[in-house]
Design an enzyme around this catalytic site. Structure first.
Site, PDB file in Angstrom:
ATOM      1  N   GLU A 279      11.972   1.729   7.700  1.00  0.00           N
ATOM      2  CA  GLU A 279      10.875   2.372   6.959  1.00  0.00           C
ATOM      3  C   GLU A 279       9.604   2.511   7.799  1.00  0.00           C
ATOM      4  O   GLU A 279       8.824   3.436   7.598  1.00  0.00           O
ATOM      5  CB  GLU A 279      10.569   1.605   5.669  1.00  0.00           C
ATOM      6  CG  GLU A 279      11.643   1.752   4.592  1.00  0.00           C
ATOM      7  CD  GLU A 279      12.784   0.740   4.729  1.00  0.00           C
ATOM      8  OE1 GLU A 279      12.851   0.035   5.760  1.00  0.00           O
ATOM      9  OE2 GLU A 279      13.620   0.651   3.796  1.00  0.00           O
TER      10      GLU A 279
ATOM     11  N   PHE B   2      15.143  -8.741  -8.269  1.00  0.00           N
ATOM     12  CA  PHE B   2      15.716  -8.418  -6.971  1.00  0.00           C
ATOM     13  C   PHE B   2      14.955  -7.247  -6.342  1.00  0.00           C
ATOM     14  O   PHE B   2      14.722  -6.230  -6.983  1.00  0.00           O
ATOM     15  CB  PHE B   2      17.204  -8.073  -7.119  1.00  0.00           C
ATOM     16  CG  PHE B   2      17.834  -7.667  -5.812  1.00  0.00           C
ATOM     17  CD1 PHE B   2      17.916  -8.584  -4.757  1.00  0.00           C
ATOM     18  CD2 PHE B   2      18.314  -6.392  -5.624  1.00  0.00           C
ATOM     19  CE1 PHE B   2      18.471  -8.214  -3.552  1.00  0.00           C
ATOM     20  CE2 PHE B   2      18.880  -6.015  -4.414  1.00  0.00           C
ATOM     21  CZ  PHE B   2      18.951  -6.930  -3.378  1.00  0.00           C
ATOM     22  N   GLN B   3      14.592  -7.402  -5.111  1.00  0.00           N
ATOM     23  CA  GLN B   3      13.817  -6.407  -4.359  1.00  0.00           C
ATOM     24  C   GLN B   3      12.513  -6.024  -5.062  1.00  0.00           C
ATOM     25  O   GLN B   3      12.057  -4.895  -4.946  1.00  0.00           O
ATOM     26  CB  GLN B   3      14.669  -5.163  -4.043  1.00  0.00           C
ATOM     27  CG  GLN B   3      15.801  -5.487  -3.060  1.00  0.00           C
ATOM     28  CD  GLN B   3      16.407  -4.267  -2.397  1.00  0.00           C
ATOM     29  OE1 GLN B   3      16.517  -3.213  -3.002  1.00  0.00           O
ATOM     30  NE2 GLN B   3      16.831  -4.417  -1.142  1.00  0.00           N
TER      31      GLN B   3
ATOM     32  N   LYS C  54      11.680   2.169 -11.726  1.00  0.00           N
ATOM     33  CA  LYS C  54      12.928   2.909 -11.862  1.00  0.00           C
ATOM     34  C   LYS C  54      13.087   3.527 -13.250  1.00  0.00           C
ATOM     35  O   LYS C  54      13.587   4.643 -13.385  1.00  0.00           O
ATOM     36  CB  LYS C  54      14.107   1.978 -11.553  1.00  0.00           C
ATOM     37  CG  LYS C  54      15.401   2.730 -11.325  1.00  0.00           C
ATOM     38  CD  LYS C  54      16.472   1.838 -10.729  1.00  0.00           C
ATOM     39  CE  LYS C  54      17.758   2.641 -10.505  1.00  0.00           C
ATOM     40  NZ  LYS C  54      18.828   1.811  -9.929  1.00  0.00           N
TER      41      LYS C  54
ATOM     42  N   MET D 137      -0.347  -4.412  29.332  1.00  0.00           N
ATOM     43  CA  MET D 137      -1.728  -4.644  28.928  1.00  0.00           C
ATOM     44  C   MET D 137      -1.958  -6.130  28.651  1.00  0.00           C
ATOM     45  O   MET D 137      -3.023  -6.673  28.940  1.00  0.00           O
ATOM     46  CB  MET D 137      -2.064  -3.790  27.698  1.00  0.00           C
ATOM     47  CG  MET D 137      -3.545  -3.653  27.430  1.00  0.00           C
ATOM     48  SD  MET D 137      -4.447  -2.979  28.842  1.00  0.00           S
ATOM     49  CE  MET D 137      -4.599  -1.256  28.404  1.00  0.00           C
TER      50      MET D 137
END
Lengths: 171, 586
Positions: free
Chosen positions: B52, B114-115, B164, B482
């Site tokens: 993502e 969940f999630q 959802k 760097m």
């Protein structure tokens, strides 16, 4: 040195915001995330019809920081308007406090005398306690609390400052 | 247009009505209804990513190179948390995004389902604005509002979190026509009085400098055009931040190069010694100002910015003008012409002769070598071969990014995509993929380091899947360069964990993904190898083995002012450049 190091000033900011979930978190998060101070905070709906809440924040910081706080608040999407009441002019600032004192005998007499001279109201009484209600500027409440301290102060609950500009104009 | 549809259908319809052509995303349980609605249409094309974070950087590259809003679709929980880095990146670089996140159904919110994660809570400080849509009747309005907020005013990322059950629920869809935002109405036009005052200050200037930033790019190509017109009319020198490169053509005589920590000597000296500074869409960031109390001490400062909170944040300015760069510059031009303003030609000529002396120091010079590829030379060689092509450049973060900014020269806006504010390693490859989606016929190159590229390398798979022939040009010095440079500067050369041990064989790795790998270590072969890379119409990973110990110079050490730069002809000054106070800074 950078102007951020100018002496800190105390300012009262008043804002109108959409009364929607998370709006307070947005404002409080902005203060904590950017390291600004909140000395006091009050929130309540002021217009049920248009879902508007008014938030009053008392904060301290150098003038450049105060300006920055105001602009940062102003750019939050649900914020309609921010006014620095301290800049606009002497605003009316009031706070309400409930103060519980516990004691017997002479101490009770003394507490009532002090409450009377501060125009505090007694809102609960038992044989060994009082709850006083007092309204005024935060400094007045500070003073009242410090006088009650040696007389058996149990606890204090304060609302934080509510403020409004003087004169006929709204914010 | 009012029509009953499900929440998921509304999301797709809103995207179509907002003229979205591409979106970047990854499916999961809490966004399946939206993916199903997507299945039934073919107007919005979906690019399936591998992580993502990659989706958000792709949307950023897409947005910054096209001027459109980038769109991301991810699931709840880890889908949303993986997007956080990209969202923060977009917030700091003012990139317009709409990120749609799935959420567990409303009745499960708060139950540690969940999630589940508190997406709006987590993304509140890293978005311009965010929404949790609990009621289907709010969804269409919120979708359109999200696009409005993302692209108006100072652009930024907006999250729309949709449970959802709301995606399944039915309600009335409203089109974008009737959406008017209640509170968010950014000001575009500058205050005429202030514009007049600015013109007066500018016309009287004896040592002026135009300090431009990413705001010029965000304001659109027209803003770059007006900037060029004003520069030509006045004859004043122009410098830019990292984010603003390309707004002013690098081939122009009035171009001073980039300013700031690794900017050119002439740009930083001009900033330090100027008497009038016109800051256009930049924000006086710490990479730019160096030591704050010694920043451009003798100048009057004018600051054009669409975001009032940028004014007086770090540097107190004399004349702030709130407004969009394009509008304000147009008005400045009109007033300048109307007043028949004439710059002080004599003073300006002597200012230029001073600037030419600084230029003669050649602050971007580097030693050449026939034995080993100098990283600066690699960028120069790349630039020489692609400069006349239709090319877009992205970068990762680190030394290679600074060398790209110094040695690749941009003539047009929207051609340079880099993570400036947040400094996100892993940005470049997905950003390049996003750019390639927006410009399928153009040449898109990610200039990378071997450390950064490994942070989002999995997106090579996305490039292969969607036939996006991005070129990844890795300056491989086997160090997080760097970090190593700063360890030299601050920590006595103790290279604690900055050496990239166990590097993969990048050529084989590219081949494993189905791309093309090219390796080059000999300066004599470099041009030929770059030519080979450009001739392949598939994703290429170019492993360019460069000098391992090169430092990025010139440099303003932390805690130092602009006129105390370390120059490439005296690199030994790096050894004790930073005092105890400077060490505390980043």
């Amino acid at each position: 040195m950078p102007p951020v190091n100018d002496p800190a000033e105390r300012h009262t900011l008043s804002m109108l915001v959409d009364n929607e979930p998370g709006v307070l978190a947005r404002i409080v998060g902005l203060f904590s995330g950017r390291g600004y101070n909140i000395d006091s905070l009050t929130v309540s709906e002021v217009s049920h019809a248009s879902h508007l809440s008014r938030i009053t924040v008392v904060t301290t910081g150098a003038p450049m920081i105060i300006e920055q706080i105001k602009s940062q608040l102003d750019r939050l999407v649900p914020v309609h308007r921010v006014v620095d009441l301290t800049v606009v002019g002497k605003a009316v600032e009031r706070e309400l406090a409930l103060i519980k004192v516990r004691g017997k005998g002479e101490i009770r007499q003394e507490a009532l005398l002090i409450a009377d001279s501060f125009r505090a109201r007694t809102v609960d009484t038992t044989l060994e306690s009082f709850v006083f209600e007092i309204t005024g500027k935060p400094e007045k409440i500070d003073q009242f609390v410090s006088l009650l301290e040696p007389l058996g102060l149990v606890e204090v609950s304060r609302t934080g400052v509510a403020a409004i500009g003087r004169g006929p104009e709204g914010m | 247009m009012m029509r009953e549809m499900t929440g998921a259908e509304m999301v797709m319809q809103a995207l179509i009505d907002q003229d979205v052509e591409h979106m970047f995303g990854y499916p999961g349980g809490a966004v399946l209804p939206i993916y199903d609605a997507m299945f039934h249409q073919n107007q919005v094309k979906h690019i399936l990513v591998r992580h993502e974070q990659g989706a958000v950087h792709m949307a950023e590259g897409y947005a910054r190179s096209s001027g459109k809003v980038g769109v991301v679709l991810v699931t709840s929980g880890p889908g949303a948390t993986n997007a956080v880095t990209g969202l923060t990146d977009a917030l700091l670089d003012s990139i317009p995004l709409v990120c749609i996140t799935g959420q567990v159904p409303t009745h499960l919110i708060g139950s540690d389902a969940f999630q589940e994660c508190d997406t709006v809570g987590i993304t509140r400080p890293c978005t311009k604005h965010n929404y949790l849509v609990r009621d289907i009747n709010d969804l269409a309005r919120v979708m359109h509002e999200a696009f409005y907020v993302a692209q108006n005013g100072r652009p930024g990322p907006v999250v729309v979190d949709i449970p959802k059950d709301v995606q399944f629920a039915k309600g009335m869809y409203v089109g974008p026509e009737n959406i008017q935002h209640r509170t968010y109405q950014p000001r575009l036009k500058g205050d005429p009085e202030k514009i007049k005052a600015a013109v007066e200050m500018l016309a009287k200037a004896r040592r002026p400098v135009l300090y431009t930033g990413g705001g010029v790019i965000n304001s659109g190509p027209e803003a770059s055009r007006v900037l060029r017109e004003f520069a030509r009319l006045s004859g004043y020198p122009v410098t830019s931040t990292l984010m603003g490169l390309g707004a002013f053509p690098a081939s122009d005589r009035q171009w001073l190069g980039m300013l700031g920590m690794h900017g050119t000597y002439e740009a930083n000296m001009a900033m330090h010694d100027c008497d009038v500074m016109l800051c256009i869409g930049a924000r006086f960031d710490d990479r730019i100002t160096g030591r704050l109390d010694a920043f451009s001490p003798g100048s009057k400062k004018i600051h054009i910015d669409i975001d009032p909170s940028s004014i007086n944040k770090n540097v107190k300015v004399d004349l702030p003008i709130i407004g969009d760069v394009k509008h304000v510059l147009e008005d400045i031009l009109t007033v300048w012409r109307g007043m028949k303003a004439e710059p002080d030609r004599k003073a300006i000529a002597s200012w230029w002769s001073q600037i030419d002396k600084w230029r003669a120091r050649k602050s971007l010079a580097f030693p050449s070598s026939t034995r080993i590829i100098k990283p600066q030379q690699a960028i120069k060689s790349l630039y020489e071969q692609v400069k006349d092509k239709d090319v877009y450049i992205t970068t990762e973060v680190g030394q290679h990014q600074m060398w790209a900014a110094q040695h690749f020269h941009f003539e047009q806006p929207n051609r340079w995509m880099t993570s400036g504010g947040l400094g996100t390693m892993g940005y470049g490859l997905p950003a390049a993929i996003g750019v390639q989606v927006a410009h399928p016929e153009s040449l898109v190159i990610d200039i990378a380091g071997e450390a950064s590229i490994q942070m989002c390398l999995q997106e090579l798979s996305t490039a292969l899947q969607f036939d996006l022939p991005v070129k990844i040009f890795v300056l491989n010095n086997e160090y997080m360069g760097m970090v190593r440079q700063w360890q030299d500067l601050l920590h006595g050369g103790r290279y604690s964990h900055s050496y990239s041990e166990s590097l993969p064989d990048f050529v084989k790795l590219a081949e494993a993904y189905g791309g093309v790998g090219i390796r080059c270590s000999n300066p004599a072969d470099l041009d030929g190898a770059i030519h080979e890379m450009l001739s392949v119409n598939r994703p290429v990973l170019f492993d360019c083995l460069v000098d391992k110990t090169e430092n990025v110079l010139p440099m303003i050490p932390s805690g130092k002012p602009h006129n105390e730069m370390i120059m490439p002809d005296h690199p030994e000054a790096l050894d004790d450049a930073i005092d105890e106070e400077g060490k505390m800074l980043v």
